[in-house]
Design a protein around this motif. Structure first.
Motif, PDB file in Angstrom:
ATOM      1  N   LEU A   1      32.871  50.486  37.849  1.00  0.00           N
ATOM      2  CA  LEU A   1      34.149  50.908  37.759  1.00  0.00           C
ATOM      3  C   LEU A   1      35.350  49.507  37.468  1.00  0.00           C
ATOM      4  CD1 LEU A   1      33.879  54.280  40.304  1.00  0.00           C
ATOM      5  CD2 LEU A   1      33.971  54.542  37.820  1.00  0.00           C
ATOM      6  N   LEU A   2      34.268  48.621  38.379  1.00  0.00           N
ATOM      7  CA  LEU A   2      35.493  47.316  38.352  1.00  0.00           C
ATOM      8  C   LEU A   2      35.328  46.305  36.747  1.00  0.00           C
ATOM      9  CD1 LEU A   2      37.243  46.047  39.736  1.00  0.00           C
ATOM     10  CD2 LEU A   2      35.806  44.173  40.565  1.00  0.00           C
ATOM     11  N   ARG A   3      33.919  46.780  36.883  1.00  0.00           N
ATOM     12  CA  ARG A   3      33.938  46.248  35.011  1.00  0.00           C
ATOM     13  C   ARG A   3      34.512  47.255  34.174  1.00  0.00           C
ATOM     14  NH1 ARG A   3      29.080  45.109  37.524  1.00  0.00           N
ATOM     15  NH2 ARG A   3      28.332  46.774  36.679  1.00  0.00           N
ATOM     16  N   SER A   4      34.838  48.061  33.756  1.00  0.00           N
ATOM     17  CA  SER A   4      35.544  48.966  32.753  1.00  0.00           C
ATOM     18  C   SER A   4      36.697  48.201  33.133  1.00  0.00           C
ATOM     19  CB  SER A   4      35.121  50.534  33.521  1.00  0.00           C
ATOM     20  OG  SER A   4      33.847  50.836  32.590  1.00  0.00           O
ATOM     21  N   ALA A   5      37.737  49.150  34.466  1.00  0.00           N
ATOM     22  CA  ALA A   5      38.485  48.633  34.579  1.00  0.00           C
ATOM     23  C   ALA A   5      38.921  47.146  34.452  1.00  0.00           C
ATOM     24  CB  ALA A   5      39.405  48.558  36.009  1.00  0.00           C
ATOM     25  N   LEU A   6      38.484  45.831  34.426  1.00  0.00           N
ATOM     26  CA  LEU A   6      38.427  44.592  33.818  1.00  0.00           C
ATOM     27  C   LEU A   6      38.667  44.626  32.478  1.00  0.00           C
ATOM     28  CD1 LEU A   6      38.929  42.086  34.516  1.00  0.00           C
ATOM     29  CD2 LEU A   6      36.502  41.567  35.000  1.00  0.00           C
ATOM     30  N   ALA A   7      37.730  45.789  31.025  1.00  0.00           N
ATOM     31  CA  ALA A   7      37.769  45.468  30.190  1.00  0.00           C
ATOM     32  C   ALA A   7      39.178  46.065  29.414  1.00  0.00           C
ATOM     33  CB  ALA A   7      35.847  45.882  30.176  1.00  0.00           C
ATOM     34  N   THR A   8      39.185  46.991  30.424  1.00  0.00           N
ATOM     35  CA  THR A   8      40.573  47.949  30.359  1.00  0.00           C
ATOM     36  C   THR A   8      41.926  47.211  30.221  1.00  0.00           C
ATOM     37  OG1 THR A   8      39.456  49.629  30.593  1.00  0.00           O
ATOM     38  CG2 THR A   8      41.342  50.212  30.092  1.00  0.00           C
ATOM     39  N   ASP A   9      42.294  47.059  31.091  1.00  0.00           N
ATOM     40  CA  ASP A   9      43.468  46.390  31.633  1.00  0.00           C
ATOM     41  C   ASP A   9      43.525  45.430  32.261  1.00  0.00           C
ATOM     42  OD1 ASP A   9      45.435  46.041  31.665  1.00  0.00           O
ATOM     43  OD2 ASP A   9      46.714  47.652  31.758  1.00  0.00           O
TER      44      ASP A   9
ATOM     45  N   ALA B   1      45.158  42.340  33.624  1.00  0.00           N
ATOM     46  CA  ALA B   1      45.928  42.121  34.148  1.00  0.00           C
ATOM     47  C   ALA B   1      46.978  42.940  34.886  1.00  0.00           C
ATOM     48  CB  ALA B   1      47.354  41.722  32.874  1.00  0.00           C
ATOM     49  N   ARG B   2      46.669  44.375  34.782  1.00  0.00           N
ATOM     50  CA  ARG B   2      47.572  45.800  35.862  1.00  0.00           C
ATOM     51  C   ARG B   2      46.955  45.124  37.221  1.00  0.00           C
ATOM     52  NH1 ARG B   2      44.617  49.656  37.560  1.00  0.00           N
ATOM     53  NH2 ARG B   2      42.739  50.080  36.859  1.00  0.00           N
TER      54      ARG B   2
ATOM     55  N   VAL C   1      50.764  40.670  49.728  1.00  0.00           N
ATOM     56  CA  VAL C   1      49.215  39.984  48.489  1.00  0.00           C
ATOM     57  C   VAL C   1      49.396  41.134  47.541  1.00  0.00           C
ATOM     58  CG1 VAL C   1      47.773  39.033  47.685  1.00  0.00           C
ATOM     59  CG2 VAL C   1      48.178  38.329  50.276  1.00  0.00           C
ATOM     60  N   GLU C   2      49.488  40.492  46.488  1.00  0.00           N
ATOM     61  CA  GLU C   2      48.778  41.562  44.899  1.00  0.00           C
ATOM     62  C   GLU C   2      48.199  40.867  44.622  1.00  0.00           C
ATOM     63  OE1 GLU C   2      51.895  44.078  42.496  1.00  0.00           O
ATOM     64  OE2 GLU C   2      51.572  42.621  41.103  1.00  0.00           O
ATOM     65  N   LEU C   3      46.363  41.732  43.651  1.00  0.00           N
ATOM     66  CA  LEU C   3      45.991  40.929  43.427  1.00  0.00           C
ATOM     67  C   LEU C   3      45.791  41.878  41.736  1.00  0.00           C
ATOM     68  CD1 LEU C   3      45.080  41.136  46.437  1.00  0.00           C
ATOM     69  CD2 LEU C   3      43.060  39.621  44.938  1.00  0.00           C
ATOM     70  N   SER C   4      45.640  41.225  40.885  1.00  0.00           N
ATOM     71  CA  SER C   4      45.607  42.104  39.400  1.00  0.00           C
ATOM     72  C   SER C   4      43.815  43.112  39.454  1.00  0.00           C
ATOM     73  CB  SER C   4      45.475  40.813  38.031  1.00  0.00           C
ATOM     74  OG  SER C   4      45.003  40.128  38.149  1.00  0.00           O
TER      75      SER C   4
ATOM     76  N   TYR D   1      38.147  53.865  46.726  1.00  0.00           N
ATOM     77  CA  TYR D   1      37.426  54.042  45.532  1.00  0.00           C
ATOM     78  C   TYR D   1      38.260  55.688  44.911  1.00  0.00           C
ATOM     79  CZ  TYR D   1      33.615  51.522  47.961  1.00  0.00           C
ATOM     80  OH  TYR D   1      32.888  51.974  48.277  1.00  0.00           O
ATOM     81  N   ALA D   2      38.741  56.080  45.315  1.00  0.00           N
ATOM     82  CA  ALA D   2      39.883  57.320  44.534  1.00  0.00           C
ATOM     83  C   ALA D   2      40.717  56.792  43.053  1.00  0.00           C
ATOM     84  CB  ALA D   2      39.926  57.714  45.565  1.00  0.00           C
ATOM     85  N   PRO D   3      40.915  55.380  43.582  1.00  0.00           N
ATOM     86  CA  PRO D   3      41.906  54.617  42.775  1.00  0.00           C
ATOM     87  C   PRO D   3      40.775  53.787  42.071  1.00  0.00           C
ATOM     88  CG  PRO D   3      43.342  54.799  44.686  1.00  0.00           C
ATOM     89  CD  PRO D   3      41.732  54.968  45.250  1.00  0.00           C
ATOM     90  N   LEU D   4      39.686  53.502  42.234  1.00  0.00           N
ATOM     91  CA  LEU D   4      39.747  53.039  41.117  1.00  0.00           C
ATOM     92  C   LEU D   4      38.705  53.897  40.373  1.00  0.00           C
ATOM     93  CD1 LEU D   4      38.096  49.443  41.107  1.00  0.00           C
ATOM     94  CD2 LEU D   4      36.100  50.026  42.312  1.00  0.00           C
ATOM     95  N   ALA D   5      38.648  54.458  41.267  1.00  0.00           N
ATOM     96  CA  ALA D   5      37.241  55.553  39.959  1.00  0.00           C
ATOM     97  C   ALA D   5      38.012  56.397  38.208  1.00  0.00           C
ATOM     98  CB  ALA D   5      37.016  56.647  40.812  1.00  0.00           C
ATOM     99  N   VAL D   6      39.008  56.148  39.129  1.00  0.00           N
ATOM    100  CA  VAL D   6      40.147  56.884  37.983  1.00  0.00           C
ATOM    101  C   VAL D   6      41.442  56.039  37.332  1.00  0.00           C
ATOM    102  CG1 VAL D   6      39.772  58.973  39.186  1.00  0.00           C
ATOM    103  CG2 VAL D   6      42.195  57.839  39.673  1.00  0.00           C
ATOM    104  N   GLY D   7      41.383  54.827  37.451  1.00  0.00           N
ATOM    105  CA  GLY D   7      41.895  54.022  36.437  1.00  0.00           C
ATOM    106  C   GLY D   7      43.134  53.451  37.415  1.00  0.00           C
ATOM    107  N   ALA D   8      43.343  54.220  38.582  1.00  0.00           N
ATOM    108  CA  ALA D   8      44.887  53.565  38.825  1.00  0.00           C
ATOM    109  C   ALA D   8      45.002  52.388  40.176  1.00  0.00           C
ATOM    110  CB  ALA D   8      45.011  54.880  39.863  1.00  0.00           C
ATOM    111  N   SER D   9      45.921  52.201  40.864  1.00  0.00           N
ATOM    112  CA  SER D   9      45.596  50.848  41.405  1.00  0.00           C
ATOM    113  C   SER D   9      46.393  51.707  42.954  1.00  0.00           C
ATOM    114  CB  SER D   9      46.569  50.123  41.065  1.00  0.00           C
ATOM    115  OG  SER D   9      47.995  50.843  41.508  1.00  0.00           O
TER     116      SER D   9
END
Length: 251
Positions: free
Chosen positions: A11-19, A21-22, A36-39, A213-221
């Motif tokens: 899921l993290l690799r997909s998020a990294l490939a998609t966006d 900077a978010r 602290v805010e982490l992209s 886990y839930a935000p990560l699973a659906v491309g949320a933050s």
């Protein structure tokens, strides 16, 4: 996020490939005033460095057990994803004496000494600072992790059907974890691009789902809040507005 994502690390690799900077994790500690805010990219870099520490410096392998004794904190989220990347079984709050690795904060050092394997301690100070005096018998995470590589490649593939998380007596494989996280995202009312504020701890599944886990699973933050009980209702409302929060999970 894709249907091929079967582990949190996927899921993290997909998020990294998609966006990349978010924002992915925004952390507040309402006892210290820390924010602290982490992209996605910054979070993934911490995960890669931590994974290299696990695999290279600590010489741990898929299936080894990690007793994780950390509060709701952005570095806890990093360790959970690094464990997924390296195939460790995370025993949340588990017995250090039965673990190959214990990762602990400053409040649980004595209990963590029961681990006869590797021991890592986190000061949990603002900006990831190190301990003023390193605790005897532990590696100081803030000292060890900066020199680790920014890219991670596992020596052995991680099997998504192997146990990945032990929480409250329930064992979940990576595949089960991801499926449950997607279901909980729907239950929590969070979808792609949205922001979920969680004031829950990370000591049980509801807290883990809302806080990572839930935000990560659906491309949320996630806006992860420690000591949320110190917030007055009007302060919480301001934070919801300021952080553009679309869903809230609190006790």
């Amino acid at each position: 996020m894709t249907a091929l994502d079967r582990t949190p690390a996927d899921l993290l690799r997909s998020a990294l490939a998609t966006d990349p900077a978010r924002p992915l994790v925004t952390y507040y500690d309402d006892a210290t005033g820390e924010r602290v805010e982490l992209s996605v990219a910054t979070f993934a870099n911490w995960v890669a460095k931590t994974s290299n520490l696990i695999q290279g410096e600590l010489s741990l392998s898929p299936g080894d057990r990690l007793a994780l004794h950390l509060p709701a904190h952005w570095q806890t989220a990093v360790w959970l994803l690094a464990a997924s990347s390296t195939g460790l079984l995370v025993d949340l709050g588990g017995d250090p004496a039965k673990a190959d690795l214990v990762v602990t904060g400053p409040g649980t050092l004595e209990a963590a000494r029961a681990c006869t394997g590797e021991r890592v301690a986190l000061a949990l100070r603002p900006l990831g600072a190190r301990f003023p005096v390193p605790p005897e018998g532990f590696l100081d995470y803030a000292v060890e992790v900066p020199s680790q590589g920014d890219r991670f490649a596992p020596f052995a593939p991680v099997d998504p059907e192997e146990p990945a998380l032990l929480v409250a007596g329930e064992e979940l494989t990576s595949t089960q974890l991801v499926e449950r996280a997607r279901g909980d995202a729907e239950r929590l009312g969070v979808g792609p691009g949205e922001r979920l504020l969680s004031g829950l701890g990370l000591a049980d599944w509801p807290g883990l789902a809302a806080g990572l886990y839930a935000p990560l699973a659906v491309g949320a933050s996630v806006v992860l809040v420690r000591h949320a009980d110190r917030l007055a209702p009007e302060a919480l409302e301001r934070r919801v507005t300021d952080e553009r929060v679309t869903a809230v999970a609190t006790s």
